[in-house]
Structures are given as structure tokens and as C-alpha cells.
Design a protein around this motif. Structure first.
Motif, short mmCIF file in Angstrom:
data_model
loop_
_atom_site.label_atom_id
_atom_site.label_comp_id
_atom_site.label_asym_id
_atom_site.label_seq_id
_atom_site.Cartn_x
_atom_site.Cartn_y
_atom_site.Cartn_z
N ILE A 82 0.87 -1.17 0.00
CA ILE A 82 0.00 0.00 0.00
C ILE A 82 0.91 1.23 0.00
O ILE A 82 1.84 1.32 0.80
N GLN A 83 0.66 2.17 -0.90
CA GLN A 83 1.55 3.31 -1.07
C GLN A 83 1.32 4.35 0.03
O GLN A 83 0.37 4.28 0.81
N ARG A 84 2.20 5.34 0.10
CA ARG A 84 2.13 6.29 1.21
C ARG A 84 0.87 7.16 1.17
O ARG A 84 0.54 7.80 2.16
N ASN A 85 0.15 7.15 0.04
CA ASN A 85 -1.13 7.87 -0.02
C ASN A 85 -2.29 7.00 0.46
O ASN A 85 -3.45 7.41 0.40
N GLY A 86 -1.96 5.78 0.91
CA GLY A 86 -3.00 4.88 1.43
C GLY A 86 -3.69 4.05 0.37
O GLY A 86 -4.61 3.28 0.68
N ARG A 87 -3.24 4.17 -0.87
CA ARG A 87 -3.90 3.45 -1.97
C ARG A 87 -2.92 2.52 -2.68
O ARG A 87 -1.72 2.55 -2.43
N ARG A 88 -3.46 1.73 -3.58
CA ARG A 88 -2.62 0.86 -4.41
C ARG A 88 -1.88 1.70 -5.45
O ARG A 88 -2.36 2.76 -5.89
N GLY B 72 -2.35 -6.10 1.98
CA GLY B 72 -1.04 -6.67 1.68
C GLY B 72 -0.43 -7.45 2.82
O GLY B 72 0.76 -7.80 2.77
N LYS B 73 -1.21 -7.78 3.85
CA LYS B 73 -0.63 -8.42 5.04
C LYS B 73 -0.99 -9.91 5.14
O LYS B 73 -0.51 -10.60 6.02
N ALA C 243 9.15 0.37 3.02
CA ALA C 243 9.51 -0.89 3.65
C ALA C 243 8.40 -1.50 4.49
O ALA C 243 8.26 -2.72 4.58
N ASP C 244 7.59 -0.67 5.14
CA ASP C 244 6.57 -1.19 6.05
C ASP C 244 5.18 -1.19 5.43
O ASP C 244 4.19 -1.38 6.13
N HIS C 245 5.08 -0.98 4.13
CA HIS C 245 3.77 -0.80 3.51
C HIS C 245 3.23 -2.06 2.85
O HIS C 245 2.16 -2.03 2.27
N GLY C 246 3.98 -3.15 2.91
CA GLY C 246 3.53 -4.36 2.23
C GLY C 246 4.04 -5.60 2.93
O GLY C 246 4.63 -5.52 4.00
N PRO C 247 3.81 -6.77 2.32
CA PRO C 247 4.25 -8.02 2.95
C PRO C 247 5.77 -8.13 2.99
O PRO C 247 6.47 -7.57 2.15
#
Length: 272
Positions: A96-102, A124-125, A212-216
Motif C-alpha cells: 500500500i503506497q504512502r497515499n493509502g492506496r494501491r 497486503g498483510k 519498507a513497512d507498507h507491504g508483505p
């Protein structure tokens, strides 16, 4: 065409050609700090001032003048094609990108529908077969690079050599190209060659990987994602990257270069 993807300190101490997924956030923050004595508060890609960027209209003239006159030290940074394309998958496709969307709106739904990939659910978790999904993404990435369908290749998985070449073709010359895998050694080599208002201690630089923390999290070693077909697809896309930047195509487990970068070779082969 000018110098797309080129950043320069406001003091004009150094010029950097951004290559996506090759420590560009950290490099940008180091450049920003060297001028201002502090890091940009946020993602350096969002900075509208404090750093010249080709994307900013009022930066085009100073960047052009400095690059054409070779008035400042110019460099870029590259990365092993295996780990770079893998990072692109986890960041841009699963994350998930820093704007909260895909990333890129309908890109991920299209990949799910047409290529059968999974991305770990809405956030993505969730658990999914990372290896199978990555290999399907690799088919898509190859289709974009080779045939520009179903879309043009994205900057995050188009070849590093393509990014590096635009700087040369349009009149620039690199003084140094270093590897992400030997980042401190390479970046120190740049800092040793330039005058900075605020000295940078690389051992004290925070990590600036915004994604780094936005996806699996990657669940397996790099080499597990690449079977013979995957290696073939990677070579089809990144042959020049392996050859020019001296990475080991035969062994995806070896992230380190196997030779020295030859700047004259790069300028000759990418300057056409």
C-alpha cells in the motif's frame, strides 16, 4: 529531452541521476542534509524546495547549465537486477503506497485478473504464495519491457541502464557509478570528492526506505523466487544491466558485483 530524473543540491555541489529502487530516498536525503544540516521532514520525493529536481520548472536551467558544463561532480547508483525487480514487486504491486492506496490505481486489479497474481489481500498483510505470484508478475514486467503491453514499462522495473543512459545521451558525464550493495563505500567516495556545507557521517544516516513497512515481508531468500524460466525473463529485460554494472546473472543468490564498473565502457555503450 533534458535531464529527467536528475537531482542537484541547491549549492550545486553535486548532481545525481535517480535510478528507482536503488537507494534514491537515502541519497536524496544525504544531498539535502549536506546543504541544510537537517533531513527533509517526509519523503524526499515530495520535497518541493531545498533540492533542485528536473521535474521542477525553475530547476531545469541550473541543472542544464551545470551538467552541460560539467561544473559539478555527477554520479548515480545501481542495484542487482534480481533484488531490484523483487523489491519492485513487494513495494509497488503488493504494498500500500504512502497515499493509502494501491500503486497506479487499476494496475493491481488488472494484474490479478489478467496474470492471476495475489498480493496479500486488501492490506497486503495476508499469507499468499509469494513465489508463484512474483513469477507471474515477472511475465507481466517482461511484456511491458519487451512489447510495451499491456502498458509501457514502469520506471521501477524498466532497466537501470535505460535510466543511466538518458543523462549521457543528453550531454552529461558521470564521475562515479556505485552499487547499492556497497552503499557506504560508494557514497563516501562521492562525499570525499565534493565540498559540503554540513559534513555527513554515513554511519549515522537513518534508513529512508519509505515503502519498507507498507507491504508483505519477503518470506524467502532471493534465489528461491527465480527458476530457470524466471532467470531467462530477467536476462531478457536486464542483459545490459548485468553486463555493464558487473552483476552475476548465473547466481541469483550472489547480490554482489563480480567485476569493476568501467565508466568509459558505460559512456561508450549508453551514449548512442
Amino acid at each position: 529531452m533534458g535531464f529527467p530524473g536528475t537531482w542537484m543540491t541547491e549549492s550545486q555541489s553535486v548532481v545525481y541521476r535517480v535510478v528507482p529502487k536503488c537507494a534514491c530516498s537515502t541519497i536524496g536525503q544525504i544531498m539535502y542534509y549536506s546543504d541544510h544540516g537537517e533531513y527533509f521532514n517526509g519523503d524526499i520525493h515530495d520535497a518541493k524546495d531545498g533540492l533542485h529536481k528536473w521535474a521542477h520548472e525553475d530547476s531545469k536551467t541550473p541543472i542544464s547549465t551545470v551538467v552541460h558544463g560539467h561544473e559539478s561532480f555527477a554520479f548515480t547508483c545501481v542495484r542487482n537486477p534480481y533484488s531490484r525487480i523483487l523489491s519492485s514487486f513487494f513495494d509497488k504491486i503488493c504494498g500500500i503506497q504512502r497515499n493509502g492506496r494501491r500503486y497506479r490505481g487499476n494496475l493491481v486489479p488488472m494484474l490479478i485478473q489478467k496474470y492471476g497474481i495475489e498480493v496479500g489481500g486488501e492490506d497486503g498483510k495476508q499469507e499468499f504464495d509469494q513465489i508463484a505470484s512474483f513469477r507471474r508478475f515477472l511475465l507481466f514486467a517482461r511484456d511491458t519491457v519487451r512489447w510495451r503491453r499491456p502498458m509501457d514499462p514502469d520506471i521501477h522495473w524498466s532497466a537501470s541502464s535505460g535510466h543511466v543512459s538518458t543523462f549521457i545521451v543528453n550531454g552529461g558525464r558521470y564521475d562515479q557509478i556505485f552499487w547499492t550493495e556497497k552503499f557506504n563505500e560508494g557514497m563516501q567516495g562521492v562525499l570525499d570528492k565534493i565540498d559540503v556545507a554540513h559534513p555527513v557521517s554515513l554511519d549515522d544516516v537513518p534508513r529512508f526506505n519509505e515503502s519498507a513497512d507498507h507491504g508483505p515481508k519477503r518470506a524467502h531468500p532471493v534465489e528461491d523466487y527465480f527458476d530457470d524460466l524466471s532467470k531467462h525473463l530477467v536476462y531478457e529485460m536486464y542483459k545490459r544491466d548485468f553486463d555493464l554494472f558487473k552483476y552475476d546473472f548465473e547466481n541469483p543468490a550472489n547480490k554482489l558485483p563480480i567485476g569493476e564498473i568501467d565508466l568509459d565502457e558505460i559512456h561508450a555503450k549508453l551514449g548512442d
